[in-house]
Design a protein around this motif. Sequence first.
Motif, PDB file in Angstrom:
ATOM      1  N   ILE A  26      37.059  44.164 -15.963  1.00  0.00           N
ATOM      2  CA  ILE A  26      36.167  43.366 -16.794  1.00  0.00           C
ATOM      3  C   ILE A  26      36.913  42.118 -17.235  1.00  0.00           C
ATOM      4  CG2 ILE A  26      34.798  43.309 -18.915  1.00  0.00           C
ATOM      5  CD1 ILE A  26      34.565  46.381 -18.638  1.00  0.00           C
ATOM      6  N   MET A  27      36.341  40.957 -16.905  1.00  0.00           N
ATOM      7  CA  MET A  27      36.977  39.683 -17.234  1.00  0.00           C
ATOM      8  C   MET A  27      35.963  38.763 -17.902  1.00  0.00           C
ATOM      9  SD  MET A  27      39.357  38.919 -13.901  1.00  0.00           S
ATOM     10  CE  MET A  27      38.148  39.106 -12.611  1.00  0.00           C
ATOM     11  N   ASP A  28      36.446  37.989 -18.852  1.00  0.00           N
ATOM     12  CA  ASP A  28      35.555  36.991 -19.439  1.00  0.00           C
ATOM     13  C   ASP A  28      35.419  35.829 -18.459  1.00  0.00           C
ATOM     14  OD1 ASP A  28      37.874  35.491 -19.693  1.00  0.00           O
ATOM     15  OD2 ASP A  28      38.070  35.848 -21.835  1.00  0.00           O
ATOM     16  N   ARG A  29      34.729  34.813 -18.858  1.00  0.00           N
ATOM     17  CA  ARG A  29      34.434  33.719 -17.931  1.00  0.00           C
ATOM     18  C   ARG A  29      35.346  32.500 -18.125  1.00  0.00           C
ATOM     19  NH1 ARG A  29      29.558  34.689 -15.335  1.00  0.00           N
ATOM     20  NH2 ARG A  29      28.545  36.537 -16.113  1.00  0.00           N
ATOM     21  N   THR A  30      36.590  32.758 -18.510  1.00  0.00           N
ATOM     22  CA  THR A  30      37.524  31.644 -18.604  1.00  0.00           C
ATOM     23  C   THR A  30      37.759  31.072 -17.213  1.00  0.00           C
ATOM     24  OG1 THR A  30      39.384  33.160 -18.413  1.00  0.00           O
ATOM     25  CG2 THR A  30      38.737  32.516 -20.639  1.00  0.00           C
TER      26      THR A  30
END
Length: 125
Positions: A26-30
């Motif tokens: 799970i990764m943010d949208r940086t």
Amino acid sequence: MPFADTEATQRHIDEISGDVARAMLIMDRTGWHTTARLKTPKNIIPIFPPSRAPELDPVENVRHYLTAIRLSHRVFETCEAIVATACEAWQKLLAKPLDCRTRRVPPSISSGFARLIAICDPPMS
């Protein structure tokens, strides 16, 4: 590694990829998570929750758990006391990892992730 950037993310993904048969990350949208320069191995499934949805970010759940349950409403005499208390809270979290997830993630979301995990990585027979 002193920076959070594409190179650091690539090294992190490569490290995870070498240790597991399959994983959801799970990764943010940086920018360094979404750049085309990031090469995601086939055994890593990236998941990008919607922007501005901290309740879906596992790190936010950990932060919330540590601050609300272990570190709130306290006065510390020294910096060392803060670090010692934070380390103790972290150890308690590791001993009971699902506790923080179940405090904030709505059931519809957590069951959706559970279904996704079951689809992506069925149990071994």
